[in-house]
Design a protein around this motif. Structure first.
Motif, PDB file in Angstrom:
ATOM      1  N   UNK A 194     -17.527-143.770  10.549  1.00 15.94           N
ATOM      2  CA  UNK A 194     -16.915-144.908  11.236  1.00 15.94           C
ATOM      3  C   UNK A 194     -17.886-146.080  11.176  1.00 15.94           C
ATOM      4  N   UNK A 195     -17.392-147.224  10.756  1.00 20.06           N
ATOM      5  CA  UNK A 195     -18.248-148.385  10.520  1.00 20.06           C
ATOM      6  C   UNK A 195     -17.442-149.671  10.696  1.00 20.06           C
ATOM      7  N   UNK A 196     -18.122-150.807  10.621  1.00 19.47           N
ATOM      8  CA  UNK A 196     -17.468-152.117  10.664  1.00 19.47           C
ATOM      9  C   UNK A 196     -18.295-153.103   9.849  1.00 19.47           C
ATOM     10  N   UNK A 197     -17.633-154.107   9.328  1.00 24.85           N
ATOM     11  CA  UNK A 197     -18.313-155.106   8.504  1.00 24.85           C
ATOM     12  C   UNK A 197     -19.326-155.916   9.308  1.00 24.85           C
ATOM     13  N   UNK A 198     -19.115-156.064  10.588  1.00 24.18           N
ATOM     14  CA  UNK A 198     -19.985-156.866  11.444  1.00 24.18           C
ATOM     15  C   UNK A 198     -21.157-156.069  12.023  1.00 24.18           C
ATOM     16  N   UNK A 199     -21.207-154.785  11.753  1.00 25.30           N
ATOM     17  CA  UNK A 199     -22.217-153.881  12.312  1.00 25.30           C
ATOM     18  C   UNK A 199     -23.406-153.765  11.352  1.00 25.30           C
ATOM     19  N   UNK A 200     -24.561-154.277  11.774  1.00 24.37           N
ATOM     20  CA  UNK A 200     -25.749-154.283  10.904  1.00 24.37           C
ATOM     21  C   UNK A 200     -26.182-152.871  10.497  1.00 24.37           C
ATOM     22  N   UNK A 201     -26.324-151.902  11.426  1.00 24.12           N
ATOM     23  CA  UNK A 201     -26.713-150.553  10.987  1.00 24.12           C
ATOM     24  C   UNK A 201     -25.677-149.924  10.046  1.00 24.12           C
ATOM     25  N   UNK A 202     -24.408-150.257  10.254  1.00 24.26           N
ATOM     26  CA  UNK A 202     -23.352-149.743   9.364  1.00 24.26           C
ATOM     27  C   UNK A 202     -23.576-150.240   7.945  1.00 24.26           C
ATOM     28  N   UNK A 203     -23.855-151.523   7.824  1.00 26.02           N
ATOM     29  CA  UNK A 203     -24.075-152.101   6.489  1.00 26.02           C
ATOM     30  C   UNK A 203     -25.340-151.540   5.853  1.00 26.02           C
ATOM     31  N   UNK A 204     -26.349-151.237   6.661  1.00 29.06           N
ATOM     32  CA  UNK A 204     -27.606-150.691   6.125  1.00 29.06           C
ATOM     33  C   UNK A 204     -27.419-149.303   5.522  1.00 29.06           C
ATOM     34  N   UNK A 205     -26.492-148.501   6.064  1.00 30.10           N
ATOM     35  CA  UNK A 205     -26.348-147.137   5.555  1.00 30.10           C
ATOM     36  C   UNK A 205     -25.416-147.035   4.351  1.00 30.10           C
TER      37      UNK A 205
END
Length: 160
Positions: free
Chosen positions: A22-33
């Protein structure tokens, strides 16, 4: 990448061990992984692993993001339905990112809250794959995963 914005059932990927991220485009840790998830998908695909990203976001935002940052795994856009999907994995409060590790029979072995890191991800995947080969039962896998989590969170267990 298979980008899907209409309703799908996670059962479409049955018969495969999977990571449901589960992730979102606005989520920095999401984008990092995402680069790590891209590498893991390429490396573990021959072993049957499927990574399914569930974007807690709007379809247009995900399309724009994907035009700049390629994703090598399937992505579903959850929008408001993402909260219901999260509850199915036992996550009541939405904190991103989080990932569920599910065996090929659809049993959730563990849920990781927060950004995935390579060493922990690989150790978790090895346990997940051992369930699929029959080397471990789900109960044994959950005990092994709990021990891994305890070791990862114990500073005394880490080499200095």
């Amino acid at each position: 990448m298979l980008f899907r914005s209409k309703r799908h059932n996670i059962g479409e990927w049955s018969g495969h061990p999977k990571i449901v991220n589960f992730w979102a485009t606005w989520c920095v840790p999401c984008r990092k992984e995402i680069p790590l998830l891209n590498r893991i998908q390429a490396e573990y695909q021959p072993k049957g692993l499927k990574i399914i990203g569930i974007a807690v976001d709007f379809a247009e935002d995900v399309r724009n993001f994907n035009s700049k940052t390629p994703l090598s795994y399937d992505v579903l856009v959850g929008e408001d339905d993402a909260m219901e999907a999260a509850k199915a994995f036992g996550v009541g409060e939405m904190a991103l990112p989080f990932s569920a590790f599910v065996d090929s029979r659809g049993r959730v072995l563990t849920v990781h809250l927060g950004e995935l890191h390579e060493a922990d991800l690989r150790a978790t995947l090895e346990v997940l794959l051992r369930v699929d080969t029959g080397e471990l039962t789900p109960a044994q896998a959950q005990l092994a995963l709990k021990a891994l989590a305890t070791k990862a969170n114990d500073p005394a267990a880490s080499p200095q």
